[in-house]
Scaffold this motif. Structure first.
Motif, PDB file in Angstrom:
ATOM      1  N   UNK A 184       4.973   3.082  11.819  1.00 54.43           N
ATOM      2  CA  UNK A 184       4.869   2.129  12.924  1.00 54.43           C
ATOM      3  C   UNK A 184       5.058   2.841  14.253  1.00 54.43           C
ATOM      4  N   UNK A 185       6.073   3.673  14.360  1.00 53.95           N
ATOM      5  CA  UNK A 185       6.304   4.402  15.616  1.00 53.95           C
ATOM      6  C   UNK A 185       5.147   5.350  15.919  1.00 53.95           C
ATOM      7  N   UNK A 186       4.605   5.990  14.880  1.00 53.14           N
ATOM      8  CA  UNK A 186       3.460   6.874  15.100  1.00 53.14           C
ATOM      9  C   UNK A 186       2.245   6.105  15.585  1.00 53.14           C
ATOM     10  N   UNK A 187       2.042   4.905  15.046  1.00 52.30           N
ATOM     11  CA  UNK A 187       0.906   4.081  15.472  1.00 52.30           C
ATOM     12  C   UNK A 187       1.089   3.613  16.909  1.00 52.30           C
ATOM     13  N   UNK A 188       2.304   3.258  17.280  1.00 52.70           N
ATOM     14  CA  UNK A 188       2.569   2.846  18.665  1.00 52.70           C
ATOM     15  C   UNK A 188       2.241   3.984  19.613  1.00 52.70           C
ATOM     16  N   UNK A 189       2.691   5.186  19.278  1.00 52.19           N
ATOM     17  CA  UNK A 189       2.417   6.356  20.130  1.00 52.19           C
ATOM     18  C   UNK A 189       0.917   6.591  20.251  1.00 52.19           C
ATOM     19  N   UNK A 190       0.211   6.477  19.113  1.00 52.78           N
ATOM     20  CA  UNK A 190      -1.231   6.729  19.126  1.00 52.78           C
ATOM     21  C   UNK A 190      -1.976   5.687  19.950  1.00 52.78           C
ATOM     22  N   UNK A 191      -1.595   4.432  19.787  1.00 55.77           N
ATOM     23  CA  UNK A 191      -2.281   3.367  20.513  1.00 55.77           C
ATOM     24  C   UNK A 191      -2.008   3.410  22.015  1.00 55.77           C
ATOM     25  N   UNK A 192      -0.911   4.029  22.403  1.00 47.89           N
ATOM     26  CA  UNK A 192      -0.584   4.099  23.820  1.00 47.89           C
ATOM     27  C   UNK A 192      -1.177   5.335  24.497  1.00 47.89           C
ATOM     28  N   UNK A 193      -1.852   6.184  23.727  1.00 50.11           N
ATOM     29  CA  UNK A 193      -2.545   7.335  24.302  1.00 50.11           C
ATOM     30  C   UNK A 193      -3.788   6.861  25.052  1.00 50.11           C
ATOM     31  N   UNK A 194      -4.295   7.646  25.998  1.00 52.32           N
ATOM     32  CA  UNK A 194      -5.533   7.265  26.704  1.00 52.32           C
ATOM     33  C   UNK A 194      -6.666   6.993  25.719  1.00 52.32           C
ATOM     34  N   UNK A 195      -7.440   5.956  25.987  1.00 49.96           N
ATOM     35  CA  UNK A 195      -8.489   5.536  25.058  1.00 49.96           C
ATOM     36  C   UNK A 195      -9.489   6.652  24.781  1.00 49.96           C
ATOM     37  N   UNK A 196      -9.801   7.471  25.799  1.00 52.40           N
ATOM     38  CA  UNK A 196     -10.791   8.530  25.626  1.00 52.40           C
ATOM     39  C   UNK A 196     -10.341   9.578  24.614  1.00 52.40           C
ATOM     40  N   UNK A 232       0.827  -1.203   0.000  1.00 58.67           N
ATOM     41  CA  UNK A 232       0.000   0.000   0.000  1.00 58.67           C
ATOM     42  C   UNK A 232       0.859   1.250   0.000  1.00 58.67           C
ATOM     43  N   UNK A 233       1.974   1.208   0.730  1.00 62.15           N
ATOM     44  CA  UNK A 233       2.881   2.351   0.825  1.00 62.15           C
ATOM     45  C   UNK A 233       4.193   2.022   0.122  1.00 62.15           C
ATOM     46  N   UNK A 234       4.670   2.992  -0.651  1.00 66.15           N
ATOM     47  CA  UNK A 234       5.929   2.788  -1.381  1.00 66.15           C
ATOM     48  C   UNK A 234       6.811   4.016  -1.223  1.00 66.15           C
ATOM     49  N   UNK A 235       6.732   4.643  -0.042  1.00 64.99           N
ATOM     50  CA  UNK A 235       7.439   5.902   0.191  1.00 64.99           C
ATOM     51  C   UNK A 235       8.665   5.758   1.083  1.00 64.99           C
ATOM     52  N   UNK A 236       8.934   4.549   1.568  1.00 67.48           N
ATOM     53  CA  UNK A 236      10.091   4.357   2.424  1.00 67.48           C
ATOM     54  C   UNK A 236       9.930   4.901   3.829  1.00 67.48           C
ATOM     55  N   UNK A 237       8.701   5.139   4.257  1.00 62.50           N
ATOM     56  CA  UNK A 237       8.463   5.756   5.571  1.00 62.50           C
ATOM     57  C   UNK A 237       7.679   4.840   6.516  1.00 62.50           C
ATOM     58  N   UNK A 238       7.703   3.546   6.289  1.00 58.76           N
ATOM     59  CA  UNK A 238       6.893   2.631   7.101  1.00 58.76           C
ATOM     60  C   UNK A 238       7.356   2.596   8.554  1.00 58.76           C
ATOM     61  N   UNK A 239       8.654   2.675   8.787  1.00 58.51           N
ATOM     62  CA  UNK A 239       9.145   2.675  10.174  1.00 58.51           C
ATOM     63  C   UNK A 239       8.572   3.862  10.939  1.00 58.51           C
ATOM     64  N   UNK A 240       8.488   5.013  10.284  1.00 65.07           N
ATOM     65  CA  UNK A 240       7.892   6.175  10.934  1.00 65.07           C
ATOM     66  C   UNK A 240       6.426   5.940  11.255  1.00 65.07           C
TER      67      UNK A 240
END
Length: 787
Positions: free
Chosen positions: A406-418, A396-404
Motif C-alpha cells: 500500500x505504501x509503495x502504491x501511494x508513493x508510485x501514484x504520487x510520482x509525476x504522471x509522465x 491474492x497475497x498471503x505474505x503478510x506484506x500488504x501494508x508495504x
C-alpha cells in the motif's frame, strides 16, 4: 438487549444536516496548503484495522513522517499515543485542521474516520475493513436509507457519490473483492487496486509462523483470564462472531434450551466458546456466559482481526471476519438464522450457500452437529479444504506484506504522471477496456512482431483480463491509464475516448472502429439532439486517423462522424485470421478444430453460433432466440455458442448450466467463434461482415425487423434486399435451416439460393480482407512516423 450504535438512517440524516459545513469546508480547502509529510489516520474501529498496520509500516519506512491518529474518545487517544502517534480528537477544530493540512489521509470505514469536513483535496486511501461479503453502499438499499421525499434521497446519493470520488485509492485483497468495491462505490476500475488487505498481515504471518499464532493465542487467553475465565493450554478456542444488523435484534441469540446445549457441547469437546458481538451492535448474550462461554467485547479487545490465530474454529453468519480467518485454513461454521430476511434487506454479493460451499446452519442444533463432527478427521479435512478455497478466492497475497505494498502504491501514484509510462509506447483500448480483442488486438500482434521492444499498454477494467504477452495492463480511470493516454505517442482504440481526452501535438490517435455499419451511427441516427451532435463532433476531432473495412464504411464515417481526417481503407485486421484460415472456398478443417477446442466444443458436435447485437431500448441480455430452448430443439448433436455484445456483459450469461450452450461473450477473439461455426445466426450485428470473410453460412433472426428499421436505428442500406442469408422470424425456422445444412451441407437449398447475394456481399463489404490488413495499417503508421 442492547443494540446501541450507529444505524444508516440516522447517519445519513446527519450528513444531510451538515451540508452547509461541507460547502464552507470546500471553499476553505482552496486556500490551505497540504503538507506531504503529514499523515492523518483514522478507523471506525478505533486504533486498529489495516490503518494501524499501514501506520506502523510508515513509521519504519519514513521515520520523519508526522503521523496523527484521529480519535473518538480518551481511550482511543491513549492507544494512539501508546503507538507513538499524535492523538487528535476528530470532531473538534483540531481534528478539522489536522485533516485539512494532511498530505495523506488513510481510513478504513469512511471519510468520517477522520474529520470528514477536512478531506477535500487530500490524497485519500480507503483500506475498507474486510472483503465485501454483504452488499455495500450503492449496492444495498439500506446504506443510503433516509426518510423524506425523492429530492432528499437524490441529494443524499449525490453526496455519497461525491464522497466516493474523493478517494484516490481503494485497496482490495483480490480481484473479486476489487470488483465488488468498484460496484459498491461506483468508481472507475483504476481507483481500486489489488494490494492485499493490510489488516490481514498479522493473520498471514500466523498462518505461516508457529510462534506468531502461539503469541496470538497467549494474548487472547490472557485477556479472557483477566476477565475471570479459566482456560487450559490444551483447550480449544471457538470464536462466535455474528455481524451487525443495522440496530435490529440479533436472531442468533440462543434461548435457554439452546444455551444449555451450547454449554454441553463445550464440555463435550473440551472447548471454550468466545462470543464476539459486532462493535456496532452488541447482543444480549449474558444468559449464555459461564465456565466455558466467554464474552470478548470491544471493551476487552478493540481489534480482533490480528488475534484470529488464537482460535481453532469460527462460527459466523455474514461477517467478513470469516474471510480473514480463511487464511489460517481452519474450520468455518456458517450460521444464518435470518438468511432470507438479510438477503432481501442488506443483501449479499453471492448466495451464502456459494460462499459456504453449501453448508449453512439455520439454527444452533445444526451448528452443534457440525461442531461435534470436527472430531471426525474426514469432516475436519473437508471444512479445512473449504476454508482454503475461500482464501484462494479472496486473498491474492498471503505474505503478510500488504501494508508495504500500500505504501509503495501511494508513493508510485504520487510520482509525476509522465514518469508512469514510456512516451514511445502504444496505448490500446477495445470496447472501453471491457475486452482484449477486435482490431486493436490484431494490430497489437503485428506491432509486437515488428517492434518487439516497443512498450504496449492495454486498457482493462479488471485484473482478471489477460493482456497479450509483453504488454502492460492499465486499469481504466487509474493514474497510469490517464498517463498512457496523455503521453503515449500512438493510441489505437475502437470506440470513444471519453473522460475529457485531448490529443496532444505529435500524438496519433487511430480510431479503428468495431465493424462495418448496418445500423446508423452517431449523426446518422434518427432524432439526434443538439447535445449529442456536439458530443459527436467533439469526439471525432480527437482522432487523427480512421480505419475502414470497405468503401461503404468510409462513406458512413464521413457523414456519421463528420470526420475530415485521413481514412485508411485497408480491410479489417481483426479478420486477417479468418482470411488466412480459408483453403479455397472453405475453412481449413484444422482451423475449425482448433477454434472449437479453444471454446470447449466437443469435437464431433455441430455448432450454431448466436451473436445478437445490443438494443438501445434497454440494458439486458439479448436472447430473443432463447438459446436453451434452441439447443433442446436442435438435439444432442448440436452445440449452441452464444456471443453477446460487450455492452450486455454485465447483465447475465447465456445457457446457465446447460452443457449444450457455451457462452463465448467474453472470448477475446470473435474470429475464433466464427471459425467454430457451422452456421452463424445474428440479427443486426456487424459480425455479419466478418463472417463473410470466412464464407460462414448465415441466418438472420429478425422478428423485430420493422421496429428496428423504422423506430430504433434504421439501416444504412437496403438490408432486406441485400442480406446474404434468409431473414427469419421464428425459432422453428432457424432449426429447420440448420438441420437442412447439417443434412445437405453446401448443397442445402437455402444456401445455394443465397450464394449470389453472398458473393455480392463479399465483393461490396470485404474487398480488402485478404489476411494482410494489419500489415498494411502498420505500414501506414510507420510512413506517418507514428511508429
Amino acid at each position: 438487549m442492547s443494540t446501541a450504535g450507529f444505524d444508516f438512517a440516522s447517519g445519513n440524516l446527519s450528513k444531510l444536516l451538515a451540508l452547509p459545513k461541507y460547502l464552507l469546508s470546500l471553499v476553505l480547502s482552496w486556500f490551505v496548503p497540504r503538507v506531504r509529510s503529514r499523515w492523518a489516520f483514522g478507523s471506525g474501529a478505533g486504533v486498529g484495522e489495516g490503518a494501524l498496520a499501514v501506520a506502523r509500516r510508515l513509521r519504519i519506512e519514513q521515520p520523519d513522517a508526522e503521523i496523527a491518529w484521529l480519535v473518538a474518545d480518551a481511550d482511543e487517544a491513549d492507544r494512539a499515543r501508546a503507538e507513538g502517534f499524535t492523538a487528535v480528537e476528530r470532531r473538534g477544530r483540531a481534528g478539522f485542521w489536522t485533516t485539512l493540512r494532511a498530505g495523506h489521509i488513510v481510513v478504513t470505514h469512511g471519510l468520517g474516520d477522520v474529520n470528514r469536513f477536512g478531506v477535500t483535496g487530500g490524497f485519500i486511501v480507503q483500506l475498507w475493513h474486510g472483503a465485501p461479503l454483504k452488499r455495500l453502499h450503492f449496492d444495498s438499499p439500506v446504506t443510503t436509507k433516509v426518510a423524506g421525499p425523492p429530492l432528499i434521497r437524490a441529494l443524499l446519493r449525490r453526496m455519497y457519490r461525491a464522497g466516493s470520488r474523493q478517494v484516490d485509492l481503494y485497496v482490495a485483497g483480490s480481484p473479486l473483492a476489487a470488483e465488488r468495491l468498484r460496484s459498491a462505490f461506483r468508481v472507475a476500475p483504476g481507483k481500486v487496486r489489488v494490494l492485499g488487505d493490510p489488516r490481514d498481515d498479522a493473520i498471514a504471518r500466523q498462518a505461516s509462523e508457529t510462534d506468531a499464532g502461539a503469541q496470538a493465542r497467549a494474548a487472547v487467553r490472557s485477556i479472557l483470564e483477566q476477565a475471570g475465565a479459566r482456560i487450559a493450554e490444551s483447550d480449544a478456542l471457538v470464536l462466535y462472531a455474528p455481524t451487525w444488523r443495522d440496530g435490529d435484534p440479533d436472531p442468533g441469540i440462543p434461548n435457554d434450551a439452546e444455551a444449555r446445549a451450547i454449554r454441553e457441547a463445550c464440555a463435550r469437546t473440551g472447548a471454550h466458546l468466545v462470543v464476539r458481538s459486532h462493535p456496532l451492535g452488541g447482543g444480549a448474550y449474558d444468559a449464555l456466559l459461564g465456565d466455558r462461554v466467554h464474552a470478548l467485547g470491544a471493551e476487552l479487545l478493540r481489534d480482533i482481526t490480528p488475534m484470529l490465530g488464537a482460535f481453532d474454529a469460527v462460527i459466523t453468519d455474514y461477517s467478513s471476519l470469516a474471510l480473514d480467518f480463511a487464511l489460517l485454513e481452519r474450520p468455518i461454521i456458517w450460521f444464518a438464522p435470518d438468511l432470507e430476511r438479510y438477503g432481501s434487506t442488506r443483501g449479499l454479493y453471492e448466495p451464502l450457500e456459494v460462499t459456504a460451499s453449501g453448508r449453512v446452519a439455520r439454527d444452533w442444533a445444526e451448528v452443534l452437529r457440525t461442531w461435534d463432527a470436527l472430531a471426525a478427521p474426514g469432516e475436519r479435512r473437508a471444512l479445512i479444504g473449504e476454508a482454503r478455497a475461500l482464501a484462494e478466492r479472496f486473498h491474492t497475497y498471503r505474505d503478510g506484506c500488504s501494508a508495504q505494498r500500500v505504501l509503495g502504491e501511494i508513493t508510485r501514484l504520487r510520482a509525476p504522471a509522465a514518469e508512469l509510462i514510456d512516451p514511445e509506447g502504444v496505448f490500446f483500448e477495445s470496447f472501453y477496456g471491457r475486452q482484449i480483442g477486435c482490431n486493436p488486438l490484431a494490430l497489437d500482434r503485428e506491432i509486437a512482431r515488428r517492434f518487439p521492444d516497443r512498450p504496449r499498454y492495454w486498457s482493462v477494467v479488471s485484473e482478471r483480463q489477460h493482456v497479450p504477452e509483453g504488454a502492460v495492463p492499465v486499469l481504466v480511470g487509474g493514474r497510469e491509464w490517464f498517463a498512457a493516454r496523455r503521453y503515449a505517442r500512438l493510441l489505437i482504440v475502437n470506440d470513444w475516448l471519453r473522460y475529457g481526452f485531448r490529443r496532444r501535438r505529435g500524438q496519433t490517435v487511430l480510431q479503428t472502429w468495431h465493424g462495418t455499419m448496418l445500423k446508423h451511427l452517431a449523426l446518422g441516427r434518427p432524432n439526434v439532439g443538439l447535445r449529442t451532435r456536439i458530443a459527436v463532433l467533439r469526439e471525432s476531432r480527437r482522432w487523427s486517423l480512421m480505419l475502414s473495412q470497405n468503401p461503404h464504411s468510409t462513406e458512413q464515417f464521413r457523414t456519421s462522424y463528420a470526420f475530415r481526417g485521413d481514412i485508411l481503407e485497408t480491410g479489417y485486421p481483426r479478420d486477417d485470421s479468418l482470411a488466412q484460415a480459408l483453403a479455397g472456398h472453405t475453412v481449413n478443417p484444422v482451423a475449425v478444430r482448433l477454434a472449437r477446442a479453444e471454446l470447449g466444443v466437443p469435437p464431433d458436435a455441430r455448432v450454431l453460433v448466436y451473436a445478437p447485437t445490443w438494443r438501445d431500448r434497454g440494458v439486458t441480455l439479448v436472447d430473443e432466440l432463447d438459446v436453451r430452448s434452441l439447443a433442446e430443439e436442435l438435439g444432442d448433436e448440436w452445440v449452441v455458442v452464444a456471443r453477446g455484445h460487450t455492452r450486455t456483459h454485465d447483465f447475465g450469461r447465456y445457457g446457465g448450466a446447460d452443457a449444450r450452450v457455451i457462452d463465448a461473450s467474453r472470448h477475446p477473439d470473435a474470429a475464433t467463434v466464427i471459425l467454430a461455426a457451422d452456421v452463424l445466426v445474428t440479427d443486426y450485428s456487424s459480425i455479419m461482415f466478418d463472417a463473410a470473410v470466412s464464407r460462414t453460412p448465415m441466418l438472420f433472426f429478425v422478428p423485430d425487423l420493422a421496429a428496428y428499421r423504422d423506430r430504433e436505428r434504421g439501416f444504412t442500406f437496403d438490408f432486406e434486399r441485400d442480406a446474404p442469408g434468409p431473414l427469419l422470424a421464428a425459432r422453428e425456422e432457424i432449426v429447420s435451416h440448420a438441420r437442412a445444412l447439417a443434412e445437405d451441407g453446401p448443397d442445402a437449398e437455402w444456401l445455394r439460393q443465397y450464394e449470389p447475394a453472398a458473393a455480392a456481399w463479399r465483393e461490396r463489404f470485404t474487398p480488402y480482407d485478404d489476411g494482410r490488413a494489419a500489415s498494411r495499417v502498420v505500414d501506414a503508421l510507420v510512413a506517418r512516423s507514428s511508429l
